[in-house]
Design a protein around this motif. Structure first.
Motif, PDB file in Angstrom:
ATOM      1  N   GLY A 348       0.910  -1.190   0.024  1.00 56.63           N
ATOM      2  CA  GLY A 348      -0.119   0.081   0.021  1.00 56.63           C
ATOM      3  C   GLY A 348       0.725   1.193   0.175  1.00 56.63           C
ATOM      4  N   GLY A 349       0.366   2.251   0.904  1.00 62.13           N
ATOM      5  CA  GLY A 349       1.157   3.510   0.830  1.00 62.13           C
ATOM      6  C   GLY A 349       0.492   4.417   1.976  1.00 62.13           C
ATOM      7  N   ILE A 350       1.024   4.035   3.136  1.00 56.46           N
ATOM      8  CA  ILE A 350       0.583   4.571   4.348  1.00 56.46           C
ATOM      9  C   ILE A 350       1.699   5.312   5.069  1.00 56.46           C
ATOM     10  CG2 ILE A 350      -0.183   4.107   6.771  1.00 56.46           C
ATOM     11  CD1 ILE A 350      -2.303   3.425   4.797  1.00 56.46           C
ATOM     12  N   GLU A 351       1.366   6.936   5.269  1.00 54.64           N
ATOM     13  CA  GLU A 351       2.221   7.744   5.812  1.00 54.64           C
ATOM     14  C   GLU A 351       2.285   7.219   7.534  1.00 54.64           C
ATOM     15  OE1 GLU A 351       4.178   9.951   4.653  1.00 54.64           O
ATOM     16  OE2 GLU A 351       3.425  10.186   2.456  1.00 54.64           O
ATOM     17  N   ILE A 352       3.177   6.716   8.088  1.00 54.51           N
ATOM     18  CA  ILE A 352       3.445   6.270   9.394  1.00 54.51           C
ATOM     19  C   ILE A 352       3.775   7.549  10.324  1.00 54.51           C
ATOM     20  CG2 ILE A 352       4.495   4.686  11.101  1.00 54.51           C
ATOM     21  CD1 ILE A 352       3.142   3.408   8.754  1.00 54.51           C
ATOM     22  N   ASN A 353       2.688   7.382  11.544  1.00 47.91           N
ATOM     23  CA  ASN A 353       2.868   8.534  12.339  1.00 47.91           C
ATOM     24  C   ASN A 353       2.219   7.885  13.771  1.00 47.91           C
ATOM     25  OD1 ASN A 353       2.867  10.915  13.642  1.00 47.91           O
ATOM     26  ND2 ASN A 353       1.090  11.988  12.404  1.00 47.91           N
ATOM     27  N   TRP A 354       3.039   7.178  14.354  1.00 52.14           N
ATOM     28  CA  TRP A 354       2.726   6.745  15.431  1.00 52.14           C
ATOM     29  C   TRP A 354       1.280   6.238  15.549  1.00 52.14           C
ATOM     30  CZ3 TRP A 354       6.822   5.526  17.412  1.00 52.14           C
ATOM     31  CH2 TRP A 354       8.043   6.439  17.476  1.00 52.14           C
ATOM     32  N   GLY A 355       0.581   6.528  16.469  1.00 51.84           N
ATOM     33  CA  GLY A 355      -0.873   5.811  16.749  1.00 51.84           C
ATOM     34  C   GLY A 355      -1.786   6.404  15.668  1.00 51.84           C
ATOM     35  N   ASP A 356      -1.508   7.479  15.008  1.00 52.59           N
ATOM     36  CA  ASP A 356      -2.517   7.863  14.151  1.00 52.59           C
ATOM     37  C   ASP A 356      -2.419   7.260  12.997  1.00 52.59           C
ATOM     38  OD1 ASP A 356      -3.082  10.020  15.919  1.00 52.59           O
ATOM     39  OD2 ASP A 356      -1.669  11.403  15.173  1.00 52.59           O
ATOM     40  N   ALA A 357      -1.559   6.445  12.541  1.00 50.39           N
ATOM     41  CA  ALA A 357      -1.415   5.810  11.283  1.00 50.39           C
ATOM     42  C   ALA A 357      -0.286   4.793  11.289  1.00 50.39           C
ATOM     43  CB  ALA A 357      -1.055   6.776   9.884  1.00 50.39           C
ATOM     44  N   ASN A 358      -0.651   3.618  11.316  1.00 50.49           N
ATOM     45  CA  ASN A 358       0.369   2.435  11.384  1.00 50.49           C
ATOM     46  C   ASN A 358      -0.250   1.231  10.470  1.00 50.49           C
ATOM     47  OD1 ASN A 358      -1.640   1.036  13.170  1.00 50.49           O
ATOM     48  ND2 ASN A 358      -0.839   2.297  14.935  1.00 50.49           N
ATOM     49  N   VAL A 359       0.382   0.141  10.448  1.00 47.10           N
ATOM     50  CA  VAL A 359       0.137  -0.942   9.684  1.00 47.10           C
ATOM     51  C   VAL A 359       0.153  -2.218  10.355  1.00 47.10           C
ATOM     52  CG1 VAL A 359       0.705  -2.451   7.561  1.00 47.10           C
ATOM     53  CG2 VAL A 359       0.971   0.114   7.306  1.00 47.10           C
ATOM     54  N   MET A 384      10.066  15.516   6.725  1.00 48.91           N
ATOM     55  CA  MET A 384       9.678  16.037   7.915  1.00 48.91           C
ATOM     56  C   MET A 384      10.243  17.490   8.494  1.00 48.91           C
ATOM     57  SD  MET A 384       7.636  13.660   8.133  1.00 48.91           S
ATOM     58  CE  MET A 384       7.036  13.790   9.451  1.00 48.91           C
ATOM     59  N   PRO A 385       9.519  18.479   8.690  1.00 44.48           N
ATOM     60  CA  PRO A 385      10.085  19.356   9.177  1.00 44.48           C
ATOM     61  C   PRO A 385      11.108  19.498  10.443  1.00 44.48           C
ATOM     62  CG  PRO A 385       7.614  19.623   9.181  1.00 44.48           C
ATOM     63  CD  PRO A 385       8.150  18.408   8.942  1.00 44.48           C
ATOM     64  N   ASP A 386      11.043  18.427  11.468  1.00 46.78           N
ATOM     65  CA  ASP A 386      12.010  18.216  12.378  1.00 46.78           C
ATOM     66  C   ASP A 386      13.006  17.145  11.968  1.00 46.78           C
ATOM     67  OD1 ASP A 386      10.526  16.137  12.230  1.00 46.78           O
ATOM     68  OD2 ASP A 386       9.615  16.081  14.231  1.00 46.78           O
ATOM     69  N   GLY A 387      12.824  16.686  10.582  1.00 46.23           N
ATOM     70  CA  GLY A 387      14.099  15.854  10.199  1.00 46.23           C
ATOM     71  C   GLY A 387      14.174  14.526  10.943  1.00 46.23           C
ATOM     72  N   TYR A 388      13.070  14.160  11.763  1.00 46.04           N
ATOM     73  CA  TYR A 388      13.167  13.106  12.702  1.00 46.04           C
ATOM     74  C   TYR A 388      12.423  11.891  11.656  1.00 46.04           C
ATOM     75  CZ  TYR A 388      12.511   9.902  16.666  1.00 46.04           C
ATOM     76  OH  TYR A 388      12.347   8.715  17.451  1.00 46.04           O
ATOM     77  N   HIS A 389      13.058  10.545  11.795  1.00 46.17           N
ATOM     78  CA  HIS A 389      12.313   9.624  11.142  1.00 46.17           C
ATOM     79  C   HIS A 389      12.680   8.349  12.207  1.00 46.17           C
ATOM     80  CE1 HIS A 389      13.596  12.398   8.130  1.00 46.17           C
ATOM     81  NE2 HIS A 389      12.430  12.223   7.556  1.00 46.17           N
ATOM     82  N   ALA A 390      11.899   7.557  12.387  1.00 47.34           N
ATOM     83  CA  ALA A 390      11.781   6.319  13.349  1.00 47.34           C
ATOM     84  C   ALA A 390      11.014   5.313  12.977  1.00 47.34           C
ATOM     85  CB  ALA A 390      11.614   6.640  14.903  1.00 47.34           C
ATOM     86  N   LEU A 391      11.563   4.039  12.952  1.00 47.37           N
ATOM     87  CA  LEU A 391      10.865   2.805  12.717  1.00 47.37           C
ATOM     88  C   LEU A 391      10.710   1.985  13.977  1.00 47.37           C
ATOM     89  CD1 LEU A 391       9.586   0.731  10.723  1.00 47.37           C
ATOM     90  CD2 LEU A 391      12.037   0.115  10.119  1.00 47.37           C
ATOM     91  N   ARG A 392       9.665   1.142  14.359  1.00 43.73           N
ATOM     92  CA  ARG A 392       9.626   0.073  15.083  1.00 43.73           C
ATOM     93  C   ARG A 392       8.760  -0.590  14.723  1.00 43.73           C
ATOM     94  NH1 ARG A 392       6.772   1.509  20.964  1.00 43.73           N
ATOM     95  NH2 ARG A 392       8.377   3.157  21.202  1.00 43.73           N
ATOM     96  N   ILE A 393       9.150  -1.986  15.019  1.00 39.29           N
ATOM     97  CA  ILE A 393       8.198  -3.172  14.596  1.00 39.29           C
ATOM     98  C   ILE A 393       7.705  -4.084  16.041  1.00 39.29           C
ATOM     99  CG2 ILE A 393       8.051  -5.235  13.083  1.00 39.29           C
ATOM    100  CD1 ILE A 393      10.399  -4.148  11.507  1.00 39.29           C
ATOM    101  N   THR A 394       6.458  -4.263  16.254  1.00 38.98           N
ATOM    102  CA  THR A 394       6.123  -4.707  17.371  1.00 38.98           C
ATOM    103  C   THR A 394       4.558  -5.246  16.977  1.00 38.98           C
ATOM    104  OG1 THR A 394       5.267  -3.945  19.677  1.00 38.98           O
ATOM    105  CG2 THR A 394       4.822  -2.343  17.839  1.00 38.98           C
ATOM    106  N   TRP A 398       1.194  -3.176  21.258  1.00 38.64           N
ATOM    107  CA  TRP A 398       2.492  -2.348  21.486  1.00 38.64           C
ATOM    108  C   TRP A 398       2.387  -1.252  22.593  1.00 38.64           C
ATOM    109  CZ3 TRP A 398       3.609   2.773  19.713  1.00 38.64           C
ATOM    110  CH2 TRP A 398       2.515   3.466  19.129  1.00 38.64           C
ATOM    111  N   GLY A 399       3.693  -1.367  23.051  1.00 43.33           N
ATOM    112  CA  GLY A 399       4.044  -0.386  24.190  1.00 43.33           C
ATOM    113  C   GLY A 399       5.502  -0.180  24.152  1.00 43.33           C
ATOM    114  N   ASP A 400       6.053   0.197  25.287  1.00 42.02           N
ATOM    115  CA  ASP A 400       7.233   0.335  25.506  1.00 42.02           C
ATOM    116  C   ASP A 400       8.054  -0.860  26.162  1.00 42.02           C
ATOM    117  OD1 ASP A 400       7.506   2.809  24.278  1.00 42.02           O
ATOM    118  OD2 ASP A 400       6.833   3.973  25.988  1.00 42.02           O
ATOM    119  N   ASN A 401       7.380  -1.855  26.298  1.00 39.83           N
ATOM    120  CA  ASN A 401       7.977  -3.023  27.207  1.00 39.83           C
ATOM    121  C   ASN A 401       8.919  -3.860  26.099  1.00 39.83           C
ATOM    122  OD1 ASN A 401       6.586  -2.488  29.444  1.00 39.83           O
ATOM    123  ND2 ASN A 401       4.714  -3.581  28.759  1.00 39.83           N
ATOM    124  N   ALA A 402      10.023  -4.124  26.585  1.00 39.31           N
ATOM    125  CA  ALA A 402      10.933  -5.178  25.742  1.00 39.31           C
ATOM    126  C   ALA A 402      10.219  -6.159  25.204  1.00 39.31           C
ATOM    127  CB  ALA A 402      12.270  -5.435  26.390  1.00 39.31           C
TER     128      ALA A 402
END
Length: 454
Positions: A348-359, A384-394, A398-402
């Motif tokens: 597809g083509g999804i703009e990933i943006n934390w909880g607002d858009a994911n796959v 991105m205006p702030d130049g920040y890009h991050a990827l997480r696969i969970t 999902w949460g912050d637990n290892a």
């Protein structure tokens, strides 16, 4: 634990009372159901998952250091015996089980049988994760392919000595261990998928699922084309093998030509191999592989690289001829390196943006991904205006637990590979199965495709 079990039983009790419209639920009768000795048995648990696509559901995922503990409720309880089988072997009897289980994926079957011979059962999967520091065997596809009757050597970590190897219930022979490598002879058995167990340093450890086959492993990145197959006793001009120009036309320059042969018992002890063309003679320009003596040290199969010069004389002179003396030729194969075939899990083509858009890739789709496969994540960096890009696969939990992470969050940069690849491990599969799929999240990129290759 006691309070939890009482709550579970009370919930089941009221559920059953509601179902039994014409049956009294009183304190002096069977507390779960008023069925009698002649009634068909039932397992009342609502916490045993249903399977999908012919695969049993995962009942639970535990660490090897934990016992497998579970309780069942049955009716008619006074007349029913419950037996527990793990991988077709009975391990317990009664309404509860509390037993250690080796690491790996196991099939649990719970059988309820009455005194009148009536029987029902439930089947599910138990995933037992290895403990940190347990002995383990290499997990790539080639390492986990066992050809029946062959000698297998596989990397083994976290062990100082291995004395026994079991493939399913069959014990392997000729076991040796040195310098981090385990060697054994694969037993004669039916083809299929089997758990391998090793006895290392005085204890037994489950090492995951292996494929047992009568055939040799074929690398998914290699295309194999059989050019000739048979059984010819090679004896100079009296008997040789020709691969036609038409068959050789499909062999690209750079391919590997493999000859499989058997040494013959010759009175003079002489064996020789030459690869040439149907115009064969002693001229150097006729040779594809110049004649040499076959000995016990010659590789079998014998391989060589098909060059531009080889192709020129094969095209001109009508094919490739294999000749010599004192051996039986059984197969000629061409091997080409190809990109591993990829299976698409999502596109597809999804703009990933934390909880607002994911796959999310569903658990059903992820069920087709074998342990050891490579998962490929295709993406495009967003501006991105702030130049920040991050990827997480969970997972969808999902949460912050290892323990929720398949791939821990990291910054995407110009140096990050695209596609981003990772190996799908047993631990990954366990949490994906338990938590309903795989979730790709993060920030500052467009996800375009998720695939896997074996």
């Amino acid at each position: 634990m006691i309070t939890k079990n009482i709550s579970k039983y009370l919930a089941m009790f009221f559920m059953v009372c509601g179902m039994a419209a014409n049956t009294a639920c009183t304190s002096d009768e069977d507390p779960f159901f008023t069925a009698g000795e002649d009634d068909y048995p039932r397992i009342l648990n609502t916490d045993i998952p249903e399977g999908k696509g012919g695969e049993p559901g995962v009942l639970m995922t535990i660490e090897r250091t934990q016992n497998f503990q579970f309780d069942v409720m049955v009716t008619p309880v006074k007349y029913t015996t419950v037996t527990w089988l793990i991988d077709d072997e009975q391990v317990a009897e009664g309404l509860s089980i509390d037993t250690p289980v080796l690491a790996g994926e196991h099939i649990v079957k719970i059988v309820a049988a009455t005194t009148k011979g009536l029987e029902t059962s439930r089947t599910c999967k138990l995933v037992v994760l290895p403990a940190e520091g347990d002995p383990s065997l290499a997990s790539d596809g080639k390492s986990r392919w066992l050809t029946i009757g062959s000698t297998k050597t596989i990397d083994c970590t976290n062990a100082t000595n291995v004395t026994k190897v079991f493939v399913g219930k069959q014990e392997a022979s000729n076991v040796s261990f040195a310098n981090g490598k385990l060697t054994f002879t694969v037993p004669s058995m039916a083809e299929g998928e089997y758990t391998v167990v090793i006895e290392a340093d005085g204890a037994r450890y489950g090492c995951g699922v292996f494929t047992v086959s009568n055939t040799e492993y074929v690398d998914p990145g290699v295309k194999e084309t059989v050019l000739w197959e048979g059984s010819t006793e090679i004896n100079w001009g009296d008997a040789n093998v020709t691969v036609s120009a038409a068959d050789m036309a499909n062999v690209p320059v750079g391919a590997t030509i493999r000859l499989v042969y058997e040494m013959a018992d010759m009175p003079d002890g002489y064996h020789a191999l030459r690869i040439t063309t149907p115009w064969w003679g002693d001229n150097a320009e006729d040779q594809i592989v110049a004649q040499f003596d076959l000995t016990a040290d010659t590789p079998n199969p014998f391989e060589f690289t098909y060059t531009e010069a080889n192709k020129a004389i094969v095209d001109e002179r009508g094919g490739m001829l294999i000749v010599g003396y004192g051996y039986k030729l059984t197969k000629v194969v061409a091997l080409e390196n190809v990109a591993p075939a990829e299976t698409t899990l999502w596109e597809g083509g999804i703009e990933i943006n934390w909880g607002d858009a994911n796959v999310t890739v569903s658990a059903a789709d992820m069920a087709n991904v074998p342990v050891g496969a490579t998962v490929h994540v295709y993406y495009q960096m967003a501006d991105m205006p702030d130049g920040y890009h991050a990827l997480r696969i969970t997972t969808p939990w999902w949460g912050d637990n290892a323990e929720d992470q398949i791939v821990a969050q990291f910054d995407l940069t110009a140096d990050t590979a695209n596609p981003y690849d990772f190996t799908y491990t047993e631990a990954n599969k366990a949490i994906v199965d338990e938590r309903g799929g795989m979730l790709l999240v993060g920030y500052g990129y467009k996800l375009t495709k998720v695939t896997f290759s074996k």
